[in-house]
Design a protein around this motif. Structure first.
Motif, PDB file in Angstrom:
ATOM      1  N   GLY A   1       0.786  -1.234   0.000  1.00 57.15           N
ATOM      2  CA  GLY A   1       0.000   0.000   0.000  1.00 57.15           C
ATOM      3  C   GLY A   1       0.815   1.279   0.000  1.00 57.15           C
ATOM      4  O   GLY A   1       0.455   2.242   0.680  1.00 57.15           O
ATOM      5  N   TYR A   2       1.906   1.284  -0.748  1.00 50.63           N
ATOM      6  CA  TYR A   2       2.758   2.480  -0.836  1.00 50.63           C
ATOM      7  C   TYR A   2       2.905   2.898  -2.293  1.00 50.63           C
ATOM      8  O   TYR A   2       2.920   2.051  -3.183  1.00 50.63           O
ATOM      9  CB  TYR A   2       4.169   2.154  -0.325  1.00 50.63           C
ATOM     10  N   PRO A   3       3.116   4.192  -2.563  1.00 49.82           N
ATOM     11  CA  PRO A   3       3.459   4.576  -3.942  1.00 49.82           C
ATOM     12  C   PRO A   3       4.923   4.235  -4.218  1.00 49.82           C
ATOM     13  O   PRO A   3       5.706   4.061  -3.270  1.00 49.82           O
ATOM     14  CB  PRO A   3       3.242   6.088  -3.947  1.00 49.82           C
ATOM     15  N   LEU A   4       5.270   4.129  -5.475  1.00 44.03           N
ATOM     16  CA  LEU A   4       6.660   3.840  -5.847  1.00 44.03           C
ATOM     17  C   LEU A   4       7.209   5.029  -6.628  1.00 44.03           C
ATOM     18  O   LEU A   4       6.633   5.434  -7.631  1.00 44.03           O
ATOM     19  CB  LEU A   4       6.714   2.560  -6.707  1.00 44.03           C
ATOM     20  N   THR A   5       8.315   5.585  -6.160  1.00 42.70           N
ATOM     21  CA  THR A   5       8.953   6.676  -6.900  1.00 42.70           C
ATOM     22  C   THR A   5       9.850   6.040  -7.961  1.00 42.70           C
ATOM     23  O   THR A   5      10.693   5.205  -7.630  1.00 42.70           O
ATOM     24  CB  THR A   5       9.811   7.545  -5.948  1.00 42.70           C
ATOM     25  N   ILE A   6       9.636   6.437  -9.221  1.00 36.71           N
ATOM     26  CA  ILE A   6      10.457   5.860 -10.294  1.00 36.71           C
ATOM     27  C   ILE A   6      11.403   6.917 -10.832  1.00 36.71           C
ATOM     28  O   ILE A   6      10.990   8.019 -11.190  1.00 36.71           O
ATOM     29  CB  ILE A   6       9.586   5.275 -11.420  1.00 36.71           C
ATOM     30  N   TYR A   7      12.676   6.576 -10.863  1.00 38.11           N
ATOM     31  CA  TYR A   7      13.689   7.491 -11.389  1.00 38.11           C
ATOM     32  C   TYR A   7      14.142   6.921 -12.735  1.00 38.11           C
ATOM     33  O   TYR A   7      14.797   5.871 -12.791  1.00 38.11           O
ATOM     34  CB  TYR A   7      14.865   7.581 -10.406  1.00 38.11           C
ATOM     35  N   ASP A   8      13.761   7.612 -13.820  1.00 42.58           N
ATOM     36  CA  ASP A   8      14.085   7.122 -15.161  1.00 42.58           C
ATOM     37  C   ASP A   8      15.430   7.710 -15.596  1.00 42.58           C
ATOM     38  O   ASP A   8      15.539   8.910 -15.846  1.00 42.58           O
ATOM     39  CB  ASP A   8      12.969   7.533 -16.125  1.00 42.58           C
ATOM     40  N   LEU A   9      16.424   6.835 -15.685  1.00 47.38           N
ATOM     41  CA  LEU A   9      17.792   7.279 -15.988  1.00 47.38           C
ATOM     42  C   LEU A   9      17.874   8.007 -17.333  1.00 47.38           C
ATOM     43  O   LEU A   9      18.518   9.052 -17.450  1.00 47.38           O
ATOM     44  CB  LEU A   9      18.715   6.045 -15.972  1.00 47.38           C
ATOM     45  N   LYS A  10      17.177   7.458 -18.339  1.00 54.00           N
ATOM     46  CA  LYS A  10      17.213   8.056 -19.679  1.00 54.00           C
ATOM     47  C   LYS A  10      16.612   9.464 -19.655  1.00 54.00           C
ATOM     48  O   LYS A  10      17.204  10.415 -20.162  1.00 54.00           O
ATOM     49  CB  LYS A  10      16.433   7.157 -20.650  1.00 54.00           C
ATOM     50  N   GLU A  11      15.447   9.541 -19.030  1.00 55.22           N
ATOM     51  CA  GLU A  11      14.725  10.813 -18.980  1.00 55.22           C
ATOM     52  C   GLU A  11      15.497  11.881 -18.181  1.00 55.22           C
ATOM     53  O   GLU A  11      15.625  13.022 -18.596  1.00 55.22           O
ATOM     54  CB  GLU A  11      13.407  10.539 -18.262  1.00 55.22           C
ATOM     55  N   LYS A  12      16.051  11.473 -17.054  1.00 57.97           N
ATOM     56  CA  LYS A  12      16.688  12.451 -16.156  1.00 57.97           C
ATOM     57  C   LYS A  12      18.140  12.737 -16.508  1.00 57.97           C
ATOM     58  O   LYS A  12      18.632  13.840 -16.305  1.00 57.97           O
ATOM     59  CB  LYS A  12      16.661  11.945 -14.710  1.00 57.97           C
ATOM     60  N   GLU A  13      18.847  11.707 -16.965  1.00 58.79           N
ATOM     61  CA  GLU A  13      20.298  11.884 -17.164  1.00 58.79           C
ATOM     62  C   GLU A  13      20.733  11.735 -18.621  1.00 58.79           C
ATOM     63  O   GLU A  13      21.887  11.974 -18.945  1.00 58.79           O
ATOM     64  CB  GLU A  13      21.087  10.879 -16.299  1.00 58.79           C
ATOM     65  N   GLY A  14      19.825  11.255 -19.470  1.00 60.91           N
ATOM     66  CA  GLY A  14      20.130  11.167 -20.897  1.00 60.91           C
ATOM     67  C   GLY A  14      20.893   9.926 -21.332  1.00 60.91           C
ATOM     68  O   GLY A  14      21.367   9.853 -22.460  1.00 60.91           O
ATOM     69  N   PHE A  15      21.038   8.954 -20.473  1.00 60.78           N
ATOM     70  CA  PHE A  15      21.689   7.703 -20.903  1.00 60.78           C
ATOM     71  C   PHE A  15      21.095   6.516 -20.152  1.00 60.78           C
ATOM     72  O   PHE A  15      20.360   6.697 -19.179  1.00 60.78           O
ATOM     73  CB  PHE A  15      23.208   7.767 -20.698  1.00 60.78           C
ATOM     74  N   VAL A  16      21.401   5.316 -20.641  1.00 59.19           N
ATOM     75  CA  VAL A  16      20.964   4.088 -19.959  1.00 59.19           C
ATOM     76  C   VAL A  16      22.189   3.189 -19.776  1.00 59.19           C
ATOM     77  O   VAL A  16      23.226   3.414 -20.415  1.00 59.19           O
ATOM     78  CB  VAL A  16      19.867   3.335 -20.768  1.00 59.19           C
ATOM     79  N   ILE A  17      22.068   2.191 -18.929  1.00 56.58           N
ATOM     80  CA  ILE A  17      23.229   1.312 -18.665  1.00 56.58           C
ATOM     81  C   ILE A  17      23.738   0.627 -19.946  1.00 56.58           C
ATOM     82  O   ILE A  17      24.957   0.550 -20.157  1.00 56.58           O
ATOM     83  CB  ILE A  17      22.905   0.282 -17.547  1.00 56.58           C
ATOM     84  N   PRO A  18      22.854   0.148 -20.855  1.00 56.20           N
ATOM     85  CA  PRO A  18      23.393  -0.489 -22.074  1.00 56.20           C
ATOM     86  C   PRO A  18      24.232   0.446 -22.956  1.00 56.20           C
ATOM     87  O   PRO A  18      24.895  -0.019 -23.884  1.00 56.20           O
ATOM     88  CB  PRO A  18      22.138  -0.980 -22.803  1.00 56.20           C
ATOM     89  N   ASP A  19      24.242   1.753 -22.679  1.00 53.64           N
ATOM     90  CA  ASP A  19      25.151   2.657 -23.423  1.00 53.64           C
ATOM     91  C   ASP A  19      26.594   2.424 -22.988  1.00 53.64           C
ATOM     92  O   ASP A  19      27.529   2.927 -23.613  1.00 53.64           O
ATOM     93  CB  ASP A  19      24.809   4.130 -23.142  1.00 53.64           C
ATOM     94  N   ILE A  20      26.769   1.719 -21.876  1.00 50.46           N
ATOM     95  CA  ILE A  20      28.125   1.485 -21.354  1.00 50.46           C
ATOM     96  C   ILE A  20      28.502   0.031 -21.648  1.00 50.46           C
ATOM     97  O   ILE A  20      27.921  -0.898 -21.085  1.00 50.46           O
ATOM     98  CB  ILE A  20      28.172   1.762 -19.825  1.00 50.46           C
ATOM     99  N   LYS A  21      29.456  -0.136 -22.510  1.00 52.20           N
ATOM    100  CA  LYS A  21      29.794  -1.506 -22.930  1.00 52.20           C
ATOM    101  C   LYS A  21      30.959  -2.084 -22.121  1.00 52.20           C
ATOM    102  O   LYS A  21      31.105  -3.281 -22.006  1.00 52.20           O
ATOM    103  CB  LYS A  21      30.166  -1.535 -24.424  1.00 52.20           C
TER     104      LYS A  21
END
Ligand code: SF4
Ligand code: ZN
Ligand code: ZN
Length: 296
Positions: free
Chosen positions: A100-120
């Protein structure tokens, strides 16, 4: 095999307890942790990755919230790892819905402009640093007292041996159930309420409470040596506990690590260099510099 506290059938050998007494024991251990480290009335940021540890600690803390007057926020970082991130998020949402709690979602792409698969190249070493940075910054900006981590006793045993095998004694100083919050340095402390509980106990607790957790591994997890080490580990629960208690005692005699903390020229958060590793990584991903695997 009978429960050591009643005549019912025991579901675990060590401690030898039945289902009811095991659940009581497990939650009491987390309660004792809250008492011992004076976490009553604190504001805690609980990060859910979808793995069994984070799911279990999220659930137990929600049960203990009233008793200890805890203020809780549940936090998920969308790392952008195909399939794995979607599955983890689904689990995190299921768990927060259940409690019964909300979940705060932090979207890496949206906020920081990259995702983990960009790092090889060695994505796990960057991923850990990125998650630590985001959690610390969010917790600092929103005035949390501590960040809750899901590390368990087996993780700590691995950490200790890994550093002993690598003759990396200063790192041993970093083990422990709690790190202090130092607001002047913009550092929010971390607590590990599952520190004294084994993986076996955590899995059993999740099963008995029908808690969902992610069954598939992140595709990058092959990089980690932890699984191999764990599967070869044959220590008993008592031996593991004795090991961490001994190390916590030894730590008192180790010199404190003296690290000069500066503030990053770009983001203002703590670092040991002029620009922090997070800002440098962000810049490199924007330039596409981490897209190629480095030649060995
Ligand atoms: Fe991140 Fe590596 Fe864990 Fe995947 S396995 S979530 S890349 S640290
Ligand atoms: Zn019993
Ligand atoms: Zn920075």
């Amino acid at each position: 095999m009978k429960c050591q506290l009643c005549k019912s059938e025991a579901i675990l050998r060590s401690p030898r307890l039945c289902e009811t007494h095991f659940i009581e024991y497990f939650e009491r251990k987390i309660g004792k942790f809250i008492d011992k480290y004076r976490l009553k009335n604190k504001k805690l940021l609980v990060t859910i990755s979808g793995g069994k540890d984070s799911v279990v600690i999220s659930y137990v803390l929600s049960k203990l919230k009233e008793k200890y007057n805890l203020s809780l926020e549940y936090f998920f970082i969308r790392l952008g790892i195909p399939y794995f991130t979607e599955k983890s998020e689904e689990i995190a949402k299921n768990v927060t819905d259940k409690i019964g709690y909300p979940l705060t979602i932090y979207d890496l792409k949206e906020k920081e402009g990259f995702v983990i698969p960009d790092i090889k190249y060695k994505p796990c070493s960057y991923c850990g640093m990125i998650r630590r940075y985001i959690l610390n910054r969010y917790a600092y900006e929103n005035e949390f007292d501590y960040i809750v981590m899901g590390h368990n006793l087996d993780d700590e045993v691995f950490f200790i041996f890994n550093n002993l095998f690598g003759k990396n004694i200063p790192q041993i100083q970093r083990t422990g159930p709690l790190t202090e919050t130092i607001k002047e340095k913009k550092l929010i402390g971390r607590i590990k309420p599952l520190y004294y509980l084994t993986e076996e106990e955590i899995l059993l607790y999740a099963k008995l409470n029908n808690l969902p957790y992610i069954g598939c591994a992140c595709p990058n997890s092959i990089e980690s040596t932890q699984k191999k080490f764990k599967s070869n580990t044959v220590f008993t629960r008592e031996q593991k506990l004795n090991l961490v208690y001994s190390i916590l005692e030894i730590k008192k005699y180790l010199p404190e690590e003296e690290i000069e903390i500066k503030f990053c020229e770009k983001c203002g958060y703590p670092t040991t260099s002029n620009v922090c590793k997070f800002c440098r990584t962000k810049e490199k991903t924007q330039k596409g510099e981490l897209k190629q695997k480095r030649k060995r």
